[in-house]
Design a protein around this motif. Structure first.
Motif, PDB file in Angstrom:
ATOM      1  N   ALA A   1       0.836  -1.195   0.000  1.00 32.53           N
ATOM      2  CA  ALA A   1       0.000   0.000   0.000  1.00 32.53           C
ATOM      3  C   ALA A   1       0.874   1.249   0.000  1.00 32.53           C
ATOM      4  O   ALA A   1       1.913   1.293   0.673  1.00 32.53           O
ATOM      5  N   SER A   2       0.465   2.244  -0.770  1.00 35.85           N
ATOM      6  CA  SER A   2       1.134   3.534  -0.932  1.00 35.85           C
ATOM      7  C   SER A   2       2.327   3.456  -1.886  1.00 35.85           C
ATOM      8  O   SER A   2       2.941   4.485  -2.187  1.00 35.85           O
ATOM      9  N   GLU A   3       2.667   2.264  -2.364  1.00 35.80           N
ATOM     10  CA  GLU A   3       3.758   2.146  -3.328  1.00 35.80           C
ATOM     11  C   GLU A   3       3.266   2.614  -4.696  1.00 35.80           C
ATOM     12  O   GLU A   3       2.134   2.355  -5.098  1.00 35.80           O
ATOM     13  N   THR A   4       4.103   3.292  -5.445  1.00 36.72           N
ATOM     14  CA  THR A   4       3.718   3.758  -6.771  1.00 36.72           C
ATOM     15  C   THR A   4       3.865   2.631  -7.780  1.00 36.72           C
ATOM     16  O   THR A   4       4.572   1.641  -7.548  1.00 36.72           O
ATOM     17  N   LEU A   5       3.210   2.803  -8.912  1.00 33.99           N
ATOM     18  CA  LEU A   5       3.337   1.812  -9.987  1.00 33.99           C
ATOM     19  C   LEU A   5       4.772   1.738 -10.476  1.00 33.99           C
ATOM     20  O   LEU A   5       5.317   0.641 -10.681  1.00 33.99           O
ATOM     21  N   ASP A   6       5.406   2.895 -10.646  1.00 35.38           N
ATOM     22  CA  ASP A   6       6.807   2.898 -11.081  1.00 35.38           C
ATOM     23  C   ASP A   6       7.697   2.184 -10.066  1.00 35.38           C
ATOM     24  O   ASP A   6       8.613   1.439 -10.442  1.00 35.38           O
ATOM     25  N   GLY A   7       7.418   2.413  -8.778  1.00 35.64           N
ATOM     26  CA  GLY A   7       8.224   1.751  -7.750  1.00 35.64           C
ATOM     27  C   GLY A   7       8.050   0.247  -7.772  1.00 35.64           C
ATOM     28  O   GLY A   7       9.021  -0.509  -7.613  1.00 35.64           O
ATOM     29  N   LEU A   8       6.824  -0.205  -7.962  1.00 34.52           N
ATOM     30  CA  LEU A   8       6.550  -1.649  -8.016  1.00 34.52           C
ATOM     31  C   LEU A   8       7.268  -2.295  -9.188  1.00 34.52           C
ATOM     32  O   LEU A   8       7.934  -3.340  -9.041  1.00 34.52           O
ATOM     33  N   ILE A   9       7.139  -1.692 -10.392  1.00 29.65           N
ATOM     34  CA  ILE A   9       7.782  -2.247 -11.583  1.00 29.65           C
ATOM     35  C   ILE A   9       9.306  -2.214 -11.435  1.00 29.65           C
ATOM     36  O   ILE A   9      10.010  -3.180 -11.786  1.00 29.65           O
ATOM     37  N   ALA A  10       9.829  -1.116 -10.906  1.00 33.35           N
ATOM     38  CA  ALA A  10      11.283  -1.002 -10.740  1.00 33.35           C
ATOM     39  C   ALA A  10      11.808  -2.060  -9.772  1.00 33.35           C
ATOM     40  O   ALA A  10      12.886  -2.634  -9.984  1.00 33.35           O
ATOM     41  N   HIS A  11      11.040  -2.326  -8.709  1.00 36.44           N
ATOM     42  CA  HIS A  11      11.457  -3.331  -7.741  1.00 36.44           C
ATOM     43  C   HIS A  11      11.504  -4.714  -8.373  1.00 36.44           C
ATOM     44  O   HIS A  11      12.453  -5.489  -8.168  1.00 36.44           O
ATOM     45  N   ALA A  12      10.473  -5.044  -9.187  1.00 31.49           N
ATOM     46  CA  ALA A  12      10.460  -6.338  -9.872  1.00 31.49           C
ATOM     47  C   ALA A  12      11.589  -6.421 -10.890  1.00 31.49           C
ATOM     48  O   ALA A  12      12.210  -7.473 -11.079  1.00 31.49           O
ATOM     49  N   ASP A  13      11.882  -5.294 -11.558  1.00 34.90           N
ATOM     50  CA  ASP A  13      12.971  -5.237 -12.533  1.00 34.90           C
ATOM     51  C   ASP A  13      14.316  -5.491 -11.851  1.00 34.90           C
ATOM     52  O   ASP A  13      15.178  -6.206 -12.382  1.00 34.90           O
ATOM     53  N   GLN A  14      14.506  -4.917 -10.670  1.00 31.16           N
ATOM     54  CA  GLN A  14      15.756  -5.136  -9.929  1.00 31.16           C
ATOM     55  C   GLN A  14      15.933  -6.606  -9.575  1.00 31.16           C
ATOM     56  O   GLN A  14      17.037  -7.150  -9.652  1.00 31.16           O
ATOM     57  N   LEU A  15      14.826  -7.256  -9.211  1.00 28.60           N
ATOM     58  CA  LEU A  15      14.912  -8.670  -8.875  1.00 28.60           C
ATOM     59  C   LEU A  15      15.232  -9.497 -10.120  1.00 28.60           C
ATOM     60  O   LEU A  15      15.984 -10.484 -10.053  1.00 28.60           O
ATOM     61  N   ALA A  16      14.665  -9.099 -11.278  1.00 26.41           N
ATOM     62  CA  ALA A  16      14.990  -9.789 -12.526  1.00 26.41           C
ATOM     63  C   ALA A  16      16.464  -9.607 -12.883  1.00 26.41           C
ATOM     64  O   ALA A  16      17.115 -10.536 -13.387  1.00 26.41           O
ATOM     65  N   TYR A  17      17.000  -8.428 -12.610  1.00 28.17           N
ATOM     66  CA  TYR A  17      18.422  -8.172 -12.863  1.00 28.17           C
ATOM     67  C   TYR A  17      19.281  -9.071 -11.987  1.00 28.17           C
ATOM     68  O   TYR A  17      20.311  -9.608 -12.437  1.00 28.17           O
ATOM     69  N   ARG A  18      18.869  -9.256 -10.747  1.00 20.61           N
ATOM     70  CA  ARG A  18      19.608 -10.157  -9.851  1.00 20.61           C
ATOM     71  C   ARG A  18      19.546 -11.584 -10.366  1.00 20.61           C
ATOM     72  O   ARG A  18      20.518 -12.347 -10.244  1.00 20.61           O
ATOM     73  N   ALA A  19      18.402 -11.962 -10.956  1.00 19.87           N
ATOM     74  CA  ALA A  19      18.290 -13.307 -11.523  1.00 19.87           C
ATOM     75  C   ALA A  19      19.261 -13.487 -12.679  1.00 19.87           C
ATOM     76  O   ALA A  19      19.867 -14.559 -12.843  1.00 19.87           O
ATOM     77  N   LYS A  20      19.441 -12.453 -13.480  1.00 25.83           N
ATOM     78  CA  LYS A  20      20.393 -12.541 -14.584  1.00 25.83           C
ATOM     79  C   LYS A  20      21.826 -12.670 -14.050  1.00 25.83           C
ATOM     80  O   LYS A  20      22.625 -13.476 -14.551  1.00 25.83           O
ATOM     81  N   ARG A  21      22.141 -11.881 -13.046  1.00 28.44           N
ATOM     82  CA  ARG A  21      23.493 -11.943 -12.471  1.00 28.44           C
ATOM     83  C   ARG A  21      23.741 -13.290 -11.807  1.00 28.44           C
ATOM     84  O   ARG A  21      24.891 -13.732 -11.726  1.00 28.44           O
TER      85      ARG A  21
END
Length: 389
Positions: free
Chosen positions: A338-358
């Motif tokens: 709650a209170s998280e922005t859409l950009d923040g949510l997508i960016a957080h998931a993107d960071q986790l995907a980047y960690r998966a690549k690494r």
């Protein structure tokens, strides 16, 4: 007014490829336009019988054509046989009562009955319009009033009188009341239909602007229109929502080795996988390039997101059998707070995907429900299934 509707519907049908069905509305009002022409010819020629029947036929045909047009507008096959049968039955009834006693209730009821039945048919067809809302309700209501209007006319003509002949009718008070009332109602119907056409055109324009032309998935513009609403609904209803971010592995190598045409084919095939697996309440988005995202509502624990991610990875295995380069995907699953922005949510998931690549690619990491936990890379290691934390 009929001529204005003819021109308006004709221009829309001519210049908007997806609005070709409005040509039937043009034909409907063109037939209506011919009715007063026939009335004028009754006054100024000796062919009274011919133009009386012709005026009756084109007016009835205009109403029947309205039902045909609405069926085409909603994407259904017009029921031509029923339309032709209704029109022919009306003409036949008019011929049967041709020499009947004018200004009597039985004669006038039979005279108006085909118009009332045709208006009821339009009303029933209008209820099939998928665009729910006040415009459709108004259209249905207007044709209900039109049907009742035709059934009330016989009582009015018995009261006011319409003269013994068609020529005398055109000079009667009843003719003025009848023509004005019918005209006003048909103008109202034409305006409602025009509003529906404009509404549909706007919806299609918005859809085109929010659709990725290559994959057919929602693009970023669509994400920023629909996404915030999904977040608000998740907050208000207390239901969980998860974001799944997906990044195709080694996509640049696919383009370099096989060419951009093959790369496009891979993107289209992957989008088709998403379209097949994503539920109707989810939102699948092409973020750009080889990056995709899915918003998954009604998912408190993340199991819906995990099952979807699992199914996506399994669906990529047969790519080589279809003549496409072998493909794997890396991604991340995070829960909306709650209170998280859409950009923040997508960016957080993107960071986790980047960690998966690494971490070696070909895996999807899922954030634990408790973000304060240090174990933030629960997910697939080398195996294809989600590991419970």
């Amino acid at each position: 007014m009929a001529a204005l509707f003819v021109v308006t519907y004709g221009v829309i049908a001519l210049y908007y490829a997806r609005q070709r069905a409005t040509a039937w509305f043009m034909v409907s009002y063109l037939l209506g336009f011919l009715t007063p022409i026939c009335h004028l010819l009754i006054l100024y020629t000796d062919q009274v019988a011919l133009f009386s029947l012709l005026g009756y036929g084109v007016f009835l045909g205009g109403i029947v054509m309205m039902a045909v047009g609405i069926q085409a507008f909603v994407g259904r096959r017009p029921q031509w046989r029923l339309a032709l049968l209704l029109w022919a039955a009306g003409i036949g009834l008019r011929l049967v009562i041709w020499d009947g006693a004018r200004n009597t209730l039985p004669y006038e009821l039979l005279f108006q009955l085909p118009f009332a039945v045709a208006a009821i048919a339009v009303m029933l067809v209008a209820r099939q319009i998928g665009q729910a809302g006040p415009i459709r309700a108004m259209l249905v209501g207007i044709f209900g009033v039109i049907a009742a209007h035709f059934l009330l006319k016989p009582f009015l003509v018995v009261s006011l009188g319409s003269g013994p002949t068609p020529k005398s009718y055109l000079g009667s008070v009843y003719a003025v009341v009848s023509q004005i009332s019918t005209g006003v109602l048909l103008v109202a119907a034409g305006l409602c239909l025009l509003l529906l056409v404009i509404q549909k055109a706007l919806e299609e324009t918005i859809l085109d602007a929010e659709t990725d032309p290559l994959t057919g998935l929602t693009n970023r513009r669509g994400l920023y229109r629909v996404g915030p609403r999904l977040l608000v609904e998740a907050t208000l209803r207390g239901e969980g929502l998860h974001a799944l971010f997906l990044d195709l592995d080694h996509f640049k190598a696919i383009n370099d080795r096989h060419g951009h045409a093959t790369g496009d084919s891979v993107l289209v095939a992957f989008a088709r996988v998403l379209q097949d697996l994503v539920a109707t309440d989810m939102l699948a988005v092409r973020m750009g390039g080889e990056e995709f995202a899915v918003l998954i509502p009604h998912d408190t624990t993340g199991m819906r997101a995990a099952r979807l991610a699992d199914a996506i990875r399994d669906a990529l295995k047969p790519f080589a059998e279809k003549g496409l380069p072998a493909l794997t995907v890396s991604g991340g699953i995070v829960r909306y707070r709650a209170s998280e922005t859409l950009d923040g949510l997508i960016a957080h998931a993107d960071q986790l995907a980047y960690r998966a690549k690494r971490a070696g690619r070909d895996r999807i990491l899922q954030e634990p429900l408790d973000r304060s936990s240090e174990r933030s890379d629960i997910g697939w290691a080398e195996g294809p299934r989600l590991v419970a934390g």
